[in-house]
Design an enzyme around this catalytic site. Structure first.
Site, short mmCIF file in Angstrom:
data_model
loop_
_atom_site.label_atom_id
_atom_site.label_comp_id
_atom_site.label_asym_id
_atom_site.label_seq_id
_atom_site.Cartn_x
_atom_site.Cartn_y
_atom_site.Cartn_z
CB THR A 24 -0.93 0.05 1.24
OG1 THR A 24 -0.12 0.18 2.42
CG2 THR A 24 -1.78 -1.20 1.35
CG HIS A 25 0.12 4.53 1.15
ND1 HIS A 25 -0.58 5.66 0.83
CD2 HIS A 25 -0.63 3.86 2.05
CE1 HIS A 25 -1.71 5.70 1.52
NE2 HIS A 25 -1.76 4.61 2.27
CB SER A 37 18.31 1.45 -24.81
OG SER A 37 18.80 2.76 -24.96
CG ASN A 66 13.79 0.14 -22.40
OD1 ASN A 66 14.26 0.27 -21.28
ND2 ASN A 66 14.40 0.58 -23.48
CE1 TYR A 110 -26.81 13.44 -38.88
CE2 TYR A 110 -26.88 15.46 -40.19
CZ TYR A 110 -26.20 14.32 -39.76
OH TYR A 110 -24.94 14.08 -40.21
CD GLN A 143 -21.17 11.16 -40.27
OE1 GLN A 143 -22.39 11.20 -40.15
NE2 GLN A 143 -20.52 10.10 -40.70
CE LYS A 192 -22.82 8.14 -35.49
NZ LYS A 192 -23.51 7.76 -34.25
#
Length: 340
Positions: free
Chosen positions: A3-4, A126, A134, A166, A171, A174
């Protein structure tokens, strides 16, 4: 467990993974709810006020796999952004859950934690440092989560201040929802593969479960459970015992420090050095976790069994939805043949 970002109490890696499965199962429920909420047929609404053509909206609903026609033709046209933003929110919450998993696995795979090792498939090198591994797959999930948040805000904004009927504004919802789905869809399969291929350093996990006073809470609860001490007083004893043990360079509560704290609090309970050591062992801590949902082996196995049942039930619901859509497609094909 943490925790923390600090050591808390003993848990298991299996219980951690199970804790990740619960929110994902809720995500499935959200998607089911979304489908049921918006699976209404807008066909026949035209520009928002219907048409003089005698359309059988019940029939077109069957042909298109909808549950039925929309009750009002103006609603789905004016609010044609709403299904998209609801779906986007559900996707964003799912991505938040995956992002939490990603950050957890990233930290646990670092040299400082050294609890898991990610497969090379999910790491990159890297551009300069030859030793680097990584965790780019997991970092990409975090980035896509931020993208999902932005899409939710954009979709919400497109739905504001619309006049009846409308509006061209909607539009764009979408395009945005399709972009969001395409960006987010790979995240689930990638995360599943990350978990399937990662290696667990059990020895390191076990060692960490013995350090940083992970057993202090267990000792405190033992005092309350076995000797009837008020929790507040027992906590004060352990706070003192932890402090005294730290001064001696200990990483667990020592018997001497525990006894010193008891004397200062004028508490007399029979306890041996073996008791103090035993109560702080991870296996002893987990054996005391008997409630539903806790990390004991028994409860984790029960949780896995419960999850499988719920996943099976949800899968059956989705299979039924797909069957209804396939049935509608067959009906359309039959009508085409009859008309031809």
């Amino acid at each position: 467990g943490y925790t923390h970002h600090q050591h808390a109490v003993a848990t298991t890696f299996g219980h951690l993974l199970l804790s990740f499965s619960e929110p994902l199962q809720r995500d499935v429920q959200r998607f089911l709810r979304w489908f049921n909420l918006f699976n209404k047929n807008p066909l026949g609404a035209a520009a928002g006020y219907g048409t003089s053509f005698k359309l059988d909206r019940q029939l077109t609903s069957k042909l298109l796999g909808f549950d039925g026609p929309s009750e009002n033709v103006t609603d789905p046209i004016t609010q044609r952004w709403e299904p998209e933003v609801e779906l986007a929110y559900d996707v964003a919450v799912m991505m938040d859950h995956l992002s939490t998993m990603a950050q957890t696995f990233i930290l646990l795979s670092t040299h400082e934690f050294n609890m898991i090792r990610l497969n090379d498939r999910h790491c990159t090198g890297s551009s300069m440092m030859p030793q680097k591994r990584n965790p780019c797959s997991l970092e990409a999930i975090k980035a896509k989560t931020s993208f999902a948040h932005g899409m939710v805000v954009s979709l919400l904004s497109a739905g504001k201040s619309l006049f009846m009927g409308y509006n061209r504004d909607t539009q764009w919802t979408k395009y945005w929802i399709m972009d969001l789905v395409e960006e987010s869809k790979p995240a689930l399969s990638v995360m599943a593969e990350v978990i399937r291929l990662l290696q667990v350093n059990k020895a390191q996990m076990f060692e960490q479960a013995h350090t940083e006073f992970v057993g202090a809470t267990s000792l405190m609860e033992w005092m309350v459970r076995s000797w009837g001490l008020p929790l507040r007083k027992a906590k004060m004893v352990l706070e003192k015992a932890v402090k005294y043990s730290e001064r001696k360079g200990e990483r667990e509560v020592s018997y001497q420090s525990f006894k010193q704290a008891l004397r200062e609090m004028k508490i007399d309970i029979p306890v041996t050095e073996q008791d103090v050591e035993r109560l702080q062992r991870p296996e002893a801590i987990l054996s005391q976790a008997w409630s539903i949902g806790t990390p004991s082996e028994k409860r984790v196995r029960e949780g896995i069994a419960s999850l499988r049942e719920r996943v099976r039930a949800d899968r059956d619901k989705w299979i039924q939805k797909r069957r209804e859509i396939e049935k509608a497609k067959r009906l359309v094909s039959k009508m085409e043949r009859d008309l031809g």
